[in-house]
Design a protein around this motif. Structure first.
Motif, short mmCIF file in Angstrom:
data_model
loop_
_atom_site.label_atom_id
_atom_site.label_comp_id
_atom_site.label_asym_id
_atom_site.label_seq_id
_atom_site.Cartn_x
_atom_site.Cartn_y
_atom_site.Cartn_z
N ALA A 247 0.83 -1.21 0.00
CA ALA A 247 0.00 0.00 0.00
C ALA A 247 0.87 1.26 0.00
O ALA A 247 0.55 2.24 -0.68
CB ALA A 247 -0.93 -0.01 1.21
N ALA A 248 1.96 1.22 0.77
CA ALA A 248 2.86 2.39 0.80
C ALA A 248 3.55 2.58 -0.54
O ALA A 248 3.71 3.73 -1.01
CB ALA A 248 3.89 2.20 1.92
N LEU A 249 3.96 1.50 -1.18
CA LEU A 249 4.64 1.61 -2.47
C LEU A 249 3.70 2.16 -3.55
O LEU A 249 4.12 2.93 -4.42
CB LEU A 249 5.18 0.25 -2.90
CG LEU A 249 6.34 -0.31 -2.07
CD1 LEU A 249 6.66 -1.73 -2.49
CD2 LEU A 249 7.58 0.57 -2.22
N SER A 260 13.50 9.78 -12.03
CA SER A 260 14.78 9.21 -11.62
C SER A 260 15.35 8.29 -12.69
O SER A 260 16.58 8.23 -12.87
CB SER A 260 14.61 8.43 -10.30
OG SER A 260 13.69 7.36 -10.48
N ALA A 261 14.48 7.59 -13.42
CA ALA A 261 14.97 6.73 -14.50
C ALA A 261 15.56 7.57 -15.62
O ALA A 261 16.58 7.18 -16.23
CB ALA A 261 13.82 5.86 -15.01
N LEU A 262 14.95 8.72 -15.91
CA LEU A 262 15.50 9.61 -16.94
C LEU A 262 16.86 10.17 -16.52
O LEU A 262 17.71 10.46 -17.38
CB LEU A 262 14.52 10.75 -17.21
CG LEU A 262 13.21 10.37 -17.90
CD1 LEU A 262 12.29 11.58 -18.02
CD2 LEU A 262 13.49 9.77 -19.29
N ASP A 263 17.06 10.31 -15.23
CA ASP A 263 18.35 10.80 -14.74
C ASP A 263 19.41 9.71 -14.69
O ASP A 263 20.55 9.97 -14.29
CB ASP A 263 18.19 11.41 -13.34
CG ASP A 263 17.39 12.71 -13.38
OD1 ASP A 263 17.37 13.33 -14.46
OD2 ASP A 263 16.79 13.08 -12.36
N GLY A 264 19.03 8.47 -15.07
CA GLY A 264 20.00 7.38 -15.11
C GLY A 264 20.17 6.64 -13.80
O GLY A 264 21.15 5.92 -13.63
N ALA A 265 19.22 6.76 -12.88
CA ALA A 265 19.34 6.06 -11.60
C ALA A 265 19.04 4.57 -11.79
O ALA A 265 18.12 4.18 -12.50
CB ALA A 265 18.36 6.66 -10.59
N THR A 266 19.85 3.76 -11.15
CA THR A 266 19.63 2.31 -11.20
C THR A 266 18.49 1.94 -10.24
O THR A 266 18.02 2.76 -9.45
CB THR A 266 20.91 1.56 -10.81
OG1 THR A 266 21.26 1.92 -9.45
CG2 THR A 266 22.06 1.92 -11.73
N GLU A 267 18.05 0.67 -10.34
CA GLU A 267 16.98 0.21 -9.48
C GLU A 267 17.36 0.31 -8.01
O GLU A 267 16.54 0.67 -7.16
CB GLU A 267 16.59 -1.23 -9.84
CG GLU A 267 15.94 -1.38 -11.19
CD GLU A 267 14.59 -0.70 -11.24
OE1 GLU A 267 13.90 -0.64 -10.19
OE2 GLU A 267 14.21 -0.21 -12.33
N TRP A 268 18.60 -0.03 -7.69
CA TRP A 268 19.03 0.03 -6.30
C TRP A 268 19.08 1.46 -5.79
O TRP A 268 18.67 1.74 -4.67
CB TRP A 268 20.39 -0.65 -6.16
CG TRP A 268 21.06 -0.38 -4.83
CD1 TRP A 268 22.19 0.32 -4.59
CD2 TRP A 268 20.58 -0.82 -3.54
NE1 TRP A 268 22.47 0.37 -3.25
CE2 TRP A 268 21.50 -0.33 -2.59
CE3 TRP A 268 19.49 -1.57 -3.12
CZ2 TRP A 268 21.35 -0.57 -1.23
CZ3 TRP A 268 19.33 -1.81 -1.76
CH2 TRP A 268 20.26 -1.32 -0.83
N ARG A 269 19.59 2.38 -6.63
CA ARG A 269 19.67 3.77 -6.21
C ARG A 269 18.27 4.37 -6.05
O ARG A 269 18.02 5.17 -5.14
CB ARG A 269 20.49 4.58 -7.21
CG ARG A 269 21.97 4.22 -7.22
CD ARG A 269 22.73 5.05 -8.25
NE ARG A 269 22.73 6.45 -7.86
CZ ARG A 269 23.64 7.02 -7.06
NH1 ARG A 269 24.61 6.26 -6.54
NH2 ARG A 269 23.59 8.29 -6.77
N LYS A 270 17.34 3.98 -6.94
CA LYS A 270 15.96 4.47 -6.78
C LYS A 270 15.35 3.96 -5.49
O LYS A 270 14.66 4.70 -4.79
CB LYS A 270 15.12 4.01 -7.99
CG LYS A 270 15.39 4.78 -9.25
CD LYS A 270 14.32 4.53 -10.29
CE LYS A 270 14.31 3.09 -10.73
NZ LYS A 270 13.30 2.86 -11.81
N PHE A 271 15.61 2.68 -5.17
CA PHE A 271 15.05 2.14 -3.94
C PHE A 271 15.69 2.80 -2.72
O PHE A 271 14.98 3.13 -1.74
CB PHE A 271 15.29 0.63 -3.89
CG PHE A 271 14.83 0.00 -2.61
CD1 PHE A 271 13.49 -0.30 -2.41
CD2 PHE A 271 15.73 -0.29 -1.58
CE1 PHE A 271 13.06 -0.87 -1.22
CE2 PHE A 271 15.31 -0.85 -0.40
CZ PHE A 271 13.97 -1.15 -0.23
#
Length: 317
Positions: A247-249, A260-271
């Protein structure tokens, strides 16, 4: 005429203030207070009968010489002050040993269950939050153990972890001999040291005692039997906390992840830098509920039912 009425009202208000009261009419919802108390009265009565009164009775029993026979409020029950606590903390014996063992078991249980269960629930919530096929099936499957009878799950774990169970059978295919999982009181630390030839405790740790338990046993970490119950606790309740994390996600705006994906962030960095900080209140809520088991008492009863059903066959302390 109007000025005299105002002056009389002003004098009356000053007199009321002097008496500590105010002349004021009830607000727009003032008359609803009685109805509110009427609606919550059944809950207050139930909590008082089954929560508050038992707590008060337990406190009274701890300060009395009640031996378990008859009523704790009877004539044969007398106030003894802190004599029971003094006996438990200062008199070596079986009572003190059982008390120390229970403290050690609860300490390691909480130390492992809270972080492991939180991590597993969060990991699964991240997985089922993705748009993949059969996501509804996986959400249901992960939540299903939370609504399954504790006795049924205990029977399943007895089948898996009995000396001739499925786990030991699988280990035998690899040439390993599994332990008697539910009957082995050895701590994991002792087992690991035993693999390196350390089977006897150092003299200082073996002879040193705290609450009837040696330092060597305090450092044993959870026993093999308790590890099974820890695994059972995680298995039976991670689904509930997975739903809280899910629910929080889903409350996180998708545009934030897209930016963040457009800025090139990886999945780990986004998390790490986006998801985790934004669901921090939920993480705190889950950790608090795991520590206190409030306000639902069902998980606590499930733990008792699982341990009782397992140890009735002769489990380890």
């Amino acid at each position: 005429m109007v000025s005299s009425e105002r002056e009389e009202q002003r004098v009356a208000n000053r007199f009321a203030n002097a008496l500590g009261t105010r002349f004021r009419e009830p607000g727009i919802r003032g008359h609803q207070a009685g109805a509110g108390w009427l609606f919550i009265a059944p809950v207050i009565v139930i909590l008082g009968l089954f929560l508050v009164i038992p707590i008060v009775m337990a406190i009274w029993v701890s300060f009395s010489d009640w031996n378990g026979n008859g009523s704790p409020l009877g004539a044969h029950s007398h106030w003894v002050g802190v004599a029971n606590y003094r006996h438990l903390l200062t008199t070596p014996g079986l009572d003190q040993s059982n008390f120390g063992t229970s403290l050690r078991n609860n300490f390691y249980y909480v130390l492992l269950v809270v972080p492991v269960q939180t991590a597993v629930a969060l990991f699964l919530a991240v997985l089922v939050n993705r748009r993949v096929k059969f996501v509804g099936f996986f959400r249901t499957a992960f939540y299903f153990p939370s609504v399954t009878s504790s006795v049924a799950i205990t029977i399943l774990f007895l089948f898996l972890f009995s000396p001739t169970g499925a786990i030991n059978k699988i280990l035998s295919y690899f040439g390993a001999t599994g332990p008697a999982w539910l009957y082995d009181p050895r701590g994991l630390f002792h087992v690991i040291l035993g693999q390196f030839g350390v089977s006897n405790a150092p003299h200082s740790l073996a002879n040193g005692m705290f609450l009837g338990v040696s330092y060597w046993d305090w450092l044993s970490v959870p026993s093999i039997a308790m590890c099974v119950f820890i695994l059972m606790a995680v298995f039976t309740t991670f689904g509930t906390f997975m739903l809280l994390f899910l629910a929080a996600l889903q409350n996180i705006d998708e545009s934030i992840n897209e930016a963040s994906a457009l800025d090139g962030a990886t999945e780990w960095r986004k998390f790490r830098h986006i998801t985790a900080p934004m669901i921090r209140p939920t993480i705190f809520t889950v950790a608090t509920r795991l520590l206190t088991r409030n306000p639902d008492r069902v998980p606590r009863r499930r733990r008792f039912g699982a341990v009782r059903a397992s140890t009735m066959a002769g489990g380890a302390k």
